[in-house]
Design a protein around this motif. Structure first.
Motif, short mmCIF file in Angstrom:
data_model
loop_
_atom_site.label_atom_id
_atom_site.label_comp_id
_atom_site.label_asym_id
_atom_site.label_seq_id
_atom_site.Cartn_x
_atom_site.Cartn_y
_atom_site.Cartn_z
N ASN A 22 -28.49 55.23 -40.57
CA ASN A 22 -28.01 56.44 -40.20
C ASN A 22 -28.77 57.36 -38.96
O ASN A 22 -28.02 57.95 -38.42
CB ASN A 22 -28.30 57.23 -41.69
CG ASN A 22 -27.68 58.88 -41.47
OD1 ASN A 22 -26.60 58.81 -41.25
ND2 ASN A 22 -28.33 59.71 -41.51
N ARG A 25 -27.03 55.84 -35.77
CA ARG A 25 -25.70 56.39 -35.72
C ARG A 25 -25.94 57.80 -35.14
O ARG A 25 -25.22 58.28 -34.27
CB ARG A 25 -24.94 56.48 -37.10
CG ARG A 25 -24.48 55.28 -37.52
CD ARG A 25 -23.54 55.40 -38.61
NE ARG A 25 -23.59 54.45 -39.71
CZ ARG A 25 -23.67 54.42 -40.96
NH1 ARG A 25 -23.18 55.68 -41.46
NH2 ARG A 25 -23.65 53.39 -41.64
N ALA A 26 -27.06 58.46 -35.62
CA ALA A 26 -27.23 59.96 -35.39
C ALA A 26 -27.62 59.86 -33.86
O ALA A 26 -27.36 60.72 -32.94
CB ALA A 26 -28.31 60.49 -35.98
N ARG A 27 -28.38 58.78 -33.19
CA ARG A 27 -28.94 58.73 -32.01
C ARG A 27 -27.51 58.44 -31.15
O ARG A 27 -27.40 59.07 -30.05
CB ARG A 27 -29.82 57.55 -31.67
CG ARG A 27 -30.98 57.66 -31.96
CD ARG A 27 -32.06 56.49 -31.37
NE ARG A 27 -33.41 56.53 -31.93
CZ ARG A 27 -34.21 57.19 -31.60
NH1 ARG A 27 -34.09 58.27 -30.44
NH2 ARG A 27 -35.42 57.59 -31.86
N THR A 28 -26.59 57.77 -31.43
CA THR A 28 -25.48 57.31 -30.72
C THR A 28 -24.65 58.79 -30.41
O THR A 28 -24.15 59.09 -29.33
CB THR A 28 -24.73 56.36 -31.32
OG1 THR A 28 -25.58 55.12 -31.31
CG2 THR A 28 -23.46 55.96 -30.59
N SER A 29 -24.28 59.30 -31.77
CA SER A 29 -23.45 60.38 -31.69
C SER A 29 -23.99 61.63 -31.05
O SER A 29 -23.30 62.56 -30.58
CB SER A 29 -23.10 60.94 -33.17
OG SER A 29 -24.27 61.41 -34.07
N THR A 30 -25.36 61.83 -30.91
CA THR A 30 -26.20 62.89 -30.24
C THR A 30 -26.47 62.73 -28.77
O THR A 30 -26.95 63.45 -28.07
CB THR A 30 -27.07 63.47 -30.85
OG1 THR A 30 -28.30 62.49 -31.25
CG2 THR A 30 -26.99 64.10 -32.57
N HIS A 40 -31.74 67.21 -30.82
CA HIS A 40 -30.52 67.75 -31.34
C HIS A 40 -30.71 67.91 -32.84
O HIS A 40 -31.15 67.02 -33.52
CB HIS A 40 -29.36 66.83 -31.14
CG HIS A 40 -27.98 67.38 -31.49
ND1 HIS A 40 -27.71 67.26 -32.91
CD2 HIS A 40 -26.95 67.69 -30.77
CE1 HIS A 40 -26.51 67.95 -32.82
NE2 HIS A 40 -26.06 67.99 -31.46
N ASP A 42 -28.83 67.73 -35.51
CA ASP A 42 -28.48 66.67 -36.39
C ASP A 42 -29.24 65.35 -36.51
O ASP A 42 -29.50 64.65 -37.39
CB ASP A 42 -26.99 66.35 -35.98
CG ASP A 42 -26.01 67.53 -36.13
OD1 ASP A 42 -26.23 68.36 -36.98
OD2 ASP A 42 -24.84 67.47 -35.72
N PHE A 43 -29.55 65.10 -35.12
CA PHE A 43 -30.60 63.88 -35.08
C PHE A 43 -31.99 64.05 -35.76
O PHE A 43 -32.45 63.06 -36.54
CB PHE A 43 -30.72 63.24 -33.64
CG PHE A 43 -31.78 62.31 -33.67
CD1 PHE A 43 -31.50 60.97 -33.99
CD2 PHE A 43 -33.09 62.64 -33.17
CE1 PHE A 43 -32.51 60.13 -33.81
CE2 PHE A 43 -34.13 61.73 -33.12
CZ PHE A 43 -33.82 60.37 -33.46
#
Length: 128
Positions: A22, A25-30, A40, A42-43
């Motif tokens: 997770n 994924r958060a690194r990628t999306s943010t 960020h 979320d991250f």
């Protein structure tokens, strides 16, 4: 044999592995690049979920196993399953907002404390 406690241990490790994925994924999306651990919200929440889970594993796992050895496999596994449920509730709440992490945190603290106190009590009783 401690089959149920072993299963709960494996489930706890699987949950930790999930929190690690997770974070990725958060690194990628943010767009937060390694080695940064902030930038960020979320991250940062995903990262704290993973790190808080890791911080509790050295309290939870030895307590789980000592409880299983000194008191019983099924009871240890049951309380251990409650710990995992608490971590899942924590994950869901904290993923939405930091203020929503409390209920899951409380569940897992109570489960970990029950395992630790039970193990401590059983060890002390065996010594006297």
């Amino acid at each position: 044999m401690y089959h149920l406690t072993a299963l709960v241990t494996l489930l706890a490790i699987a949950f930790y592995f999930f929190t690690s994925i997770n974070v990725s994924r958060a690194r990628t999306s943010t767009g937060i690049k390694v080695p940064a651990t902030s930038g960020h919200p979320d991250f940062e929440r995903a990262f704290r979920i993973q790190m808080n889970t890791l911080e509790w594993m050295p309290i939870f796992l030895p307590s789980l196993w000592l409880f299983a050895v000194y008191i019983g496999d099924a009871t240890a596994a049951g309380i251990g399953a409650v710990w995992i449920i608490g971590r899942i509730v924590y994950f869901i709440g904290y993923s939405k907002a930091a203020a929503k992490r409390g209920p899951g945190f409380a569940i897992q603290v109570l489960a970990a404390f029950a395992l630790w106190v039970g193990a401590l009590g059983a060890v002390v009783l065996r010594m006297v």
